[in-house]
Write a protein that holds these residues in place. Structure first.
Motif, PDB file in Angstrom:
ATOM      1  N   SER B 131       0.817  -1.212   0.000  1.00 59.45           N
ATOM      2  CA  SER B 131       0.000   0.000   0.000  1.00 59.45           C
ATOM      3  C   SER B 131       0.852   1.264   0.000  1.00 59.45           C
ATOM      4  O   SER B 131       0.373   2.336  -0.362  1.00 59.45           O
ATOM      5  N   GLY B 132       2.121   1.143   0.390  1.00 67.80           N
ATOM      6  CA  GLY B 132       2.974   2.324   0.428  1.00 67.80           C
ATOM      7  C   GLY B 132       3.959   2.395  -0.719  1.00 67.80           C
ATOM      8  O   GLY B 132       4.861   3.213  -0.708  1.00 67.80           O
ATOM      9  N   ARG B 133       3.789   1.521  -1.716  1.00 66.91           N
ATOM     10  CA  ARG B 133       4.772   1.474  -2.801  1.00 66.91           C
ATOM     11  C   ARG B 133       4.307   2.251  -4.017  1.00 66.91           C
ATOM     12  O   ARG B 133       3.107   2.303  -4.314  1.00 66.91           O
ATOM     13  N   LEU B 134       5.257   2.795  -4.737  1.00 66.89           N
ATOM     14  CA  LEU B 134       4.928   3.501  -5.978  1.00 66.89           C
ATOM     15  C   LEU B 134       4.549   2.474  -7.039  1.00 66.89           C
ATOM     16  O   LEU B 134       5.270   1.499  -7.247  1.00 66.89           O
ATOM     17  N   PRO B 135       3.440   2.683  -7.709  1.00 70.22           N
ATOM     18  CA  PRO B 135       2.936   1.652  -8.617  1.00 70.22           C
ATOM     19  C   PRO B 135       3.634   1.642  -9.972  1.00 70.22           C
ATOM     20  O   PRO B 135       4.165   2.653 -10.425  1.00 70.22           O
ATOM     21  N   THR B 136       3.602   0.489 -10.598  1.00 70.12           N
ATOM     22  CA  THR B 136       4.004   0.371 -11.996  1.00 70.12           C
ATOM     23  C   THR B 136       2.749   0.593 -12.836  1.00 70.12           C
ATOM     24  O   THR B 136       1.683   0.069 -12.517  1.00 70.12           O
TER      25      THR B 136
END
Lengths: 419, 316, 349
Positions: B131-136
């Motif tokens: 939930s805290g990661r930058l998406p691809t």
């Protein structure tokens, strides 16, 4: 003691008082700013330590104990702490000179780490291959090998800069990475890896190790002699600082280096070969860096080459040492002492009062900030004697020149280069 | 011959170029920051420290907010704050900018390591959950194009941002009045001042931009690629970006070309199991290549005329 | 005028040098936690990875802190920031009469060999290696205990799991290709990988094991990149053996939808893709070593931690292990424990 004199600085004031008083005053002036910066850093550091829940006084006691062997209350042996500090000062001083000589010519050598790795590789090879030679021959040969290794690596930078204009910041950084990979190749399943081990070479033999200041046998100050690793390497480094001072102040080459550092254009008009000076400066810088590598192998506590040398920060710490020392010999010596003591002290501080030794890096940064910003200038009005003219040392000019070399000659053409 | 065919096989793979572009775009952010800062006349070697600070605070923020965008904002602010220190000391106190920049780098290592231990009780900060990661982002339709789709349209969102910022920065720098003024300030601050341009304000702005961009790069590294903070995790990327900036002659696209060399280098290093060359020689290739290109094709890189010189109105 | 100025300059200079001394004068004697004479003093020296490494330094520190709270010892830690810190840091503790000095990491072998010889009355525990002498040869010292792990046995069990999954076609791509990403190429890392290769080959002889090293323990990107390459070569299960760097393996694997395996400690919380972890109980070993000093049962030489004494092991992750695979893992565990099979510890090319 006053290698700091810039060539152009007027000496008229000197006439009024005796030369000794004047000399002392100049030293005082040169020291006021760094000394004040150190005091400021310690004050800020104390606040940080207190904020982190530590006791600043106890922390600084431990720091001073680890650094200078004073105020030791945790059962430490002061002599041992001083020996450790000397061991850390030696490479910092040597590498600081390497950075300094380049700065004086207006070159920013970020590649000291790579150059000292090459020096260490060459030194180790000589130390291992010629292990049967007696120390008096082997040690000088080993140092020479270090010098050659470092000078070769930095020489590439000088030649590229002189003949193609390739910027030394780029080339030194690139060569650092080439050196790291070379080191890995040699030590990880490579030709220099010690049998039955990994990541390290065989240690060089007793013959190749520098004599230590305290004999290795017997008890000294209650500790076994073997625990004292400070070696005569510190004298080699101090001698190198002397050579540096002499070179800069008393030789034509030193004059040329400073001239090129101040303005390549003016130097060219004065008939100095800028190309030649750049190459020679980088060779000298690399020689100092390579000697650092030699000292790390022949002196210190580990007498082998290790792959983690690529994560070692000596070559980068040396930039701070040189900048703090304003690129003059005595300044580099003093700041190497300070940084070496801070590093050694930080280790003890963590073990004694559990304040992370990384606080030392914050102290170093504040010292540099304060020096660069010359915060004291704002105090100057109130304390006129702190240094009437905290003069901008020529080191700083050289540092600026590092990234603005050749101003004027081609800048106009380049300005809108890609517009 | 076998090696050549292995190399060819690697070079035609979409995975290889996808990775190369990702790492190139990562490096391009601090490099672009450096370009802006130095174009305005403030020497900046502090990208490493600003990036490390950004990486650290992005993870701290991602762990507490579970939102990558909050984390990106915090990271950019953290990088920007470091840049503000550099700007303040360089511009207000007319400091030696190499010393100041170097101090930023040292301070960042000390500060992040110290805080990392403090906040995690010496265990290191935790991994960032999805939930805290930058998406691809896979661009619809385009991502199905063979090869090109994978390289250009299946990337982390920051890769697109980075490329867009490069284009915008290039436009602003060379096609707008603002850019003209910025460059004027970096070349001839006295003349710019006389013409009514606020030298200080532009320099502050440019340096802070470099911090925001480096902080963004730190966030990309920490919560886009690694999803964790480790001490010293930038491992010299800020210096590589510095080299790329000079290599590219202080232009956004020039710097990007250099960044791509290093991106390809990263991808090559990752392919060591595929190409039958000793790993460490393969890993040397990008750096040697950069040296050769620099010496052979690029040649002299000349910084903006007033780069590194503090500006004093009307002389002193 | 010049006189006053000089005086002030001198004052400023002295202040710098005196500050620590002044601090000492006003000192509140707060150093060293006020240990009484018979408190056991233990010092821990990390390698350059530092305490935040999420790997063995961090685990050793956990063991130390546990000992501090449970055994009432005095526990102090120093981090090494460069390799040249090892000897001074070890000496720092040894010279002050610490009862036990713990050195973490294979790379401190020669530093421990050196310092332990100078301080025969101080006990040393060296994690992951035996001490080395001045010529670089492994030696035994009467005051050093080497805490060694049979990582290959833990690697073997995760290898069995991986091999069975591959054989039964239960992996994401059913590719019969798996990978291992190591940090530095050092024996503890290679032991894990060797065991993994053995376990996979035992269950699925047709499976291919790709091996790569990142030469990095802290920056996660190279590990993520190596994983990427292995995935593009077809790997659908990747084993990380690279500490903090290897956490990049776990998240990259998660993003690309493959299975991953954690190392050293249970890493299933790190990413959904972690199907199991090969653990190495450095914290237990550290605690036990401290305890042995405390109760006087310290023994020099080598202490081996393996499956039998629960020093290494297999921990389930985010994938329910099918009953037949669990049975096989249990049976291999028993065979290893009984000595019926020996897991190799060298990596096959």
């Amino acid at each position: 003691m006053t290698a700091s004199t810039a060539p152009a600085r007027p000496e008229s004031e000197a006439a009024a008082t005796s030369p000794w008083v004047e000399r002392l005053r100049r030293v005082g002036r040169a020291l006021a700013l760094p000394a004040g910066s150190v005091v400021l850093a310690f004050l800020i550091g104390a606040v940080l330590i207190a904020l982190a829940g530590g006791d600043p006084l106890a922390s600084y006691e431990a720091l001073a104990c680890g650094g200078f062997g004073i105020s030791c209350f945790g059962g430490e042996t002061p002599a041992l702490q001083i020996s450790n500090t000397i061991e850390f000062i030696t490479p910092l001083l040597m590498a600081g000179l390497a950075v300094g000589v380049a700065f004086r010519a207006g070159l920013f050598n970020i590649g000291v780490q790579g150059q000292l790795i090459l020096g260490a590789i060459f030194a180790t090879i000589v130390g291992l291959r010629l292990a049967s030679l007696p120390g008096v021959i082997l040690i000088p040969l080993l140092m020479l090998a270090g010098v050659v290794g470092g000078a070769l690596w930095a020489g590439i930078v000088g030649v590229l800069k002189a003949f193609t204009g390739a910027h030394e910041v780029v080339t030194t950084i690139m060569l650092n990475y080439v050196a790291y990979n070379l080191l890995n190749y040699l030590l990880i399943n490579g030709p220099m890896q010690a049998p039955n081990s990994s990541q390290i070479s065989l240690p060089v033999g007793q013959n190749a190790q520098l004599p230590t200041l305290i004999p290795q046998e017997g008890l000294f100050f209650g500790q076994p002699g073997g625990a004292y690793h400070a070696s005569i390497g510190i004298f080699i480094a101090l001698a190198a600082a002397g050579v540096y001072a002499f070179l800069m102040r008393r030789t034509a080459l030193g004059y040329e280096i400073r001239a090129v550092g101040q303005s390549q254009r003016a130097a060219r008009y004065a008939g100095i070969s800028v190309r030649r000076t750049i190459i020679v400066t980088m060779l000298i810088s690399g020689a100092f860096a390579g000697l650092t590598g030699g000292l790390m192998i022949a002196g210190g506590s580990l007498h082998y080459l290790y792959a983690d040398l690529k994560f070692d920060t000596t070559g980068f710490d040396a930039i701070a040492v040189s900048l703090l020392g304003q690129n003059v010999a005595i300044g580099v010596v003093l700041s190497a002492i300070l940084f070496g003591a801070l590093h050694a002290g930080g280790l003890v501080m963590q073990s004694d009062v559990q304040i992370s030794s990384h606080i030392v890096e914050i102290l170093q940064a504040v010292i540099l900030f304060s020096l660069a910003a010359n915060f004291l200038r704002s105090l100057k009005l109130r304390l006129p004697s702190l240094g009437r003219e905290p003069a901008k040392p020529d080191g700083m000019e050289a540092a600026q020149a590092a990234l603005q070399a050749e101003v004027g000659s081609t800048a106009a053409a380049e300005g809108d280069g890609r517009a | 011959m076998a090696i050549l065919s292995q190399l060819l096989q690697v070079l035609v793979s979409g995975d290889f170029w996808q990775l190369a572009l990702r790492d190139g775009a990562l490096l391009a952010l601090p490099a672009l920051g450096g370009v802006l800062s130095e174009r305005s006349g403030v020497t900046n070697i502090a990208m490493e420290g600003m990036m490390l600070t950004g990486a650290f605070f992005s993870v701290v923020a991602a762990l507490s907010f579970h939102n990558p965008w909050m984390a990106v904002i915090v990271a950019m602010l953290a990088g920007g704050a470091m840049a503000l220190i550099h700007a303040f000391i360089s511009i207000r106190f007319r400091a030696d900018q190499i010393i100041s920049g170097f101090a930023i780098n040292i301070a960042a290592v000390g500060l992040t390591t110290f805080l990392n231990a403090k906040l995690s009780n010496f265990r290191g900060l935790q991994q960032v959950d999805p939930s805290g990661r930058l998406p691809t982002i896979n661009v619809p339709l385009l991502d199905n194009i063979p090869f090109l789709g994978q390289v250009f349209f299946q990337q982390n969102i920051i890769v697109y941002v980075s490329l867009a910022l490069l284009a915008i920065a290039n436009l602003v720098l060379f096609r707008t009045r603002l850019g003209l003024r910025l460059r004027a300030v970096g070349e001839h601050p006295e003349a710019a001042d006389t013409a009514g341009i606020n030298v200080y304000r532009l320099r502050y702005g440019a340096v802070i931009m470099s911090g925001l961009l480096s902080g963004l790069a730190g966030a990309f590294l920490a919560i886009g690629i690694a999803n964790i903070f480790n001490d010293n995790m930038t491992s010299g990327r800020g210096y590589i970006a510095l080299a790329a900036m000079i290599f590219g002659k202080w232009t956004p696209w020039g710097a990007f070309v250099a960044c791509m060399i290093f991106g390809v280098g990263d991808a090559l290093a990752a392919s060591t199991g595929v190409i039958n060359v000793p790993q460490y020689f393969l890993q040397m290739v990008p750096y040697v290549l950069a040296l050769v290109v620099l010496a052979g094709l690029v040649g002299r890189s000349t910084p903006p005329a007033a780069d590194g010189i503090p500006y004093t109105p009307g002389g002193e | 005028m010049s006189r006053t100025r000089m005086r002030l300059v001198a004052l400023a200079t002295c202040l710098m040098l005196l500050l620590p001394v002044l601090a000492a004068c006003g000192g509140t004697s707060s150093t060293s936690g006020g240990s009484s004479a018979n408190t056991i003093k233990v010092g821990l020296v990390t390698d350059t990875g530092g305490l935040n490494d999420k790997g063995f330094n961090s685990l050793a520190n956990q063991g130390l802190q546990k000992a501090k709270s449970e055994l009432g010892i005095q526990a102090d830690v120093t981090q090494s920031t460069k390799a040249s810190d090892y000897v001074p840091n070890l000496t720092n503790f040894a010279s002050r009469g610490y009862n036990l000095v713990i050195a973490v990491g294979f790379l401190m072998a020669s530093a421990v060999g050196q310092v332990s010889q100078q301080y025969p009355n101080v006990k040393f525990a060296l994690i992951d290696s035996t001490p080395a002498d001045a010529k670089g040869n492994s030696v035994t010292r009467s005051n050093v205990t080497s805490l060694l792990f049979k990582e290959q046995e833990a690697g073997a069990l995760v290898g069995i799991l991986t091999g069975m999954l591959e054989k039964q076609g239960k992996t994401p791509k059913k590719s019969h290709i798996v990978g291992a990403v190591g940090g530095q190429k050092i024996p503890p890392v290679d032991h894990y990988i060797a065991g993994f290769q053995w376990g996979v080959a035992k269950e699925d002889p047709s499976a291919k094991v790709l091996v790569a090293y990142s030469d990095e323990f802290s920056d996660p990107t190279p590990c993520a990149n190596k994983t990427d390459t292995q995935i593009s070569q077809g790997a659908d299960v990747v084993f990380q053996v690279a500490g903090g760097c290897g956490l990049g393996v776990l998240t990259e694997g998660g993003k690309k939808g493959i299975y991953t395996i954690g190392v050293d400690t249970d890493q299933s919380a790190s990413d959904q893709s972690v199907i199991a972890s090969a653990v190495k109980r450095v914290e237990t070993a550290t605690f036990d070593a401290i305890k042995s000093v405390k109760d006087g049962s310290f023994q020099s030489g080598t202490v081996l931690f393996d499956l039998k004494n629960d020093g290494v092991g297999f921990v389930k992750g985010n994938l329910p292990v099918p009953a037949d695979i669990q049975t096989e893992i249990d049976s291999v565990t028993n065979q290893i424990k009984s000595g019926a099979v020996t897991v190799p510890d060298t990596v096959k090319p």
